[in-house]
Write a protein that holds these residues in place. Sequence first.
Motif, PDB file in Angstrom:
ATOM      1  N   ILE A  97       0.724  -1.196  -0.012  1.00  0.00           N
ATOM      2  CA  ILE A  97      -0.095   0.083   0.080  1.00  0.00           C
ATOM      3  C   ILE A  97       0.739   1.207   0.006  1.00  0.00           C
ATOM      4  O   ILE A  97       1.932   1.163   0.335  1.00  0.00           O
ATOM      5  CB  ILE A  97      -1.022   0.323   0.955  1.00  0.00           C
ATOM      6  N   SER A  98       0.254   2.494  -0.496  1.00  0.00           N
ATOM      7  CA  SER A  98       1.071   3.682  -0.372  1.00  0.00           C
ATOM      8  C   SER A  98       1.462   4.088   1.219  1.00  0.00           C
ATOM      9  O   SER A  98       0.546   3.942   2.071  1.00  0.00           O
ATOM     10  CB  SER A  98       0.148   4.855  -1.151  1.00  0.00           C
ATOM     11  N   ILE A 101      -1.370   6.089   3.067  1.00  0.00           N
ATOM     12  CA  ILE A 101      -2.666   5.400   3.671  1.00  0.00           C
ATOM     13  C   ILE A 101      -2.708   5.363   5.193  1.00  0.00           C
ATOM     14  O   ILE A 101      -3.247   5.799   5.935  1.00  0.00           O
ATOM     15  CB  ILE A 101      -3.046   4.030   2.924  1.00  0.00           C
TER      16      ILE A 101
END
Length: 295
Positions: A97-98, A101
């Motif tokens: 995930i980034s 987030i």
Amino acid sequence: MLGRKHLLMAASSLLYLGPLLAGMARMGWVAVPVFVALSALWLVVMRPAQWPRNMARWTAAIVVAAVAQVAVNTLIVVVLFAIGRGLAGVQAISLDISPMIPVALSFLSVPLSRLFWDPVTADVIEDGVEDALGPIPQPGPMPEPTPQDEMVKSLLALPSDAEPLLTVDALDVALQPPLGETRLMALEEVLDEPDTDHRALREALILWATDLHRPVEGAVPGAQESAFSIAGHDPALLTLFAKRALMLIRAQPELWTHFPDAVDVSCRIETSSPPDLQAALSSLAIAIEAASEAA
């Protein structure tokens, strides 16, 4: 109020979910200070009494307490981050995930917590509960609350943008017997002054006094009349009072003695007032008159 506490707990959990997810996403340890800063921001927003805005109020005890809170939150963040990295390594659970987030989740905890919970008003409620659960006073003359009464002072100190529903909860605590009637009189004494604001408190008192679900037994005498007086000539507050009071007097006509006189309500109708306010006040005056005649 219990529902708001559950919402606050859910919003607060996002603060600690962020570092856990960051560890599972294999973010570097350089990210830890970001989550520590966000946890400190949450403390500043949600615990204003422990983080004074006025630097003159920062005593040595407050500084020590603030440092201790930050230290505890730092430890929690580090542990959660380490657990996240451990899960990603041992259990082969790695989130792709980034990095933004987890940071966004922790940051979102601050405005959501403040949305669900007004810490200033909550302090008033807690103070009132502590007073109610305190030692039973010895028999003797009951002091009459004045604007200097601690509960009255706390209510009058609420900001104009305080959460109305939480302020209603605070009023419900403060206006319990045996001091409810005299505290209401003390509040009315201050709020009747034309140069006072206390917008949130005025609105909350109207909501409290016109609550359809409040039992008739133990009602504070003259609560509806006080709410009418406190509304003054403000069109919005008068409309709120007139519409809710109309439903209340129709549902519980036996409360008519606690309402303002029908004549006083009619006298508050002005030609310059909005049509819906004129109609609401007129209907309320008729309903009060009908209730008094039927008694």
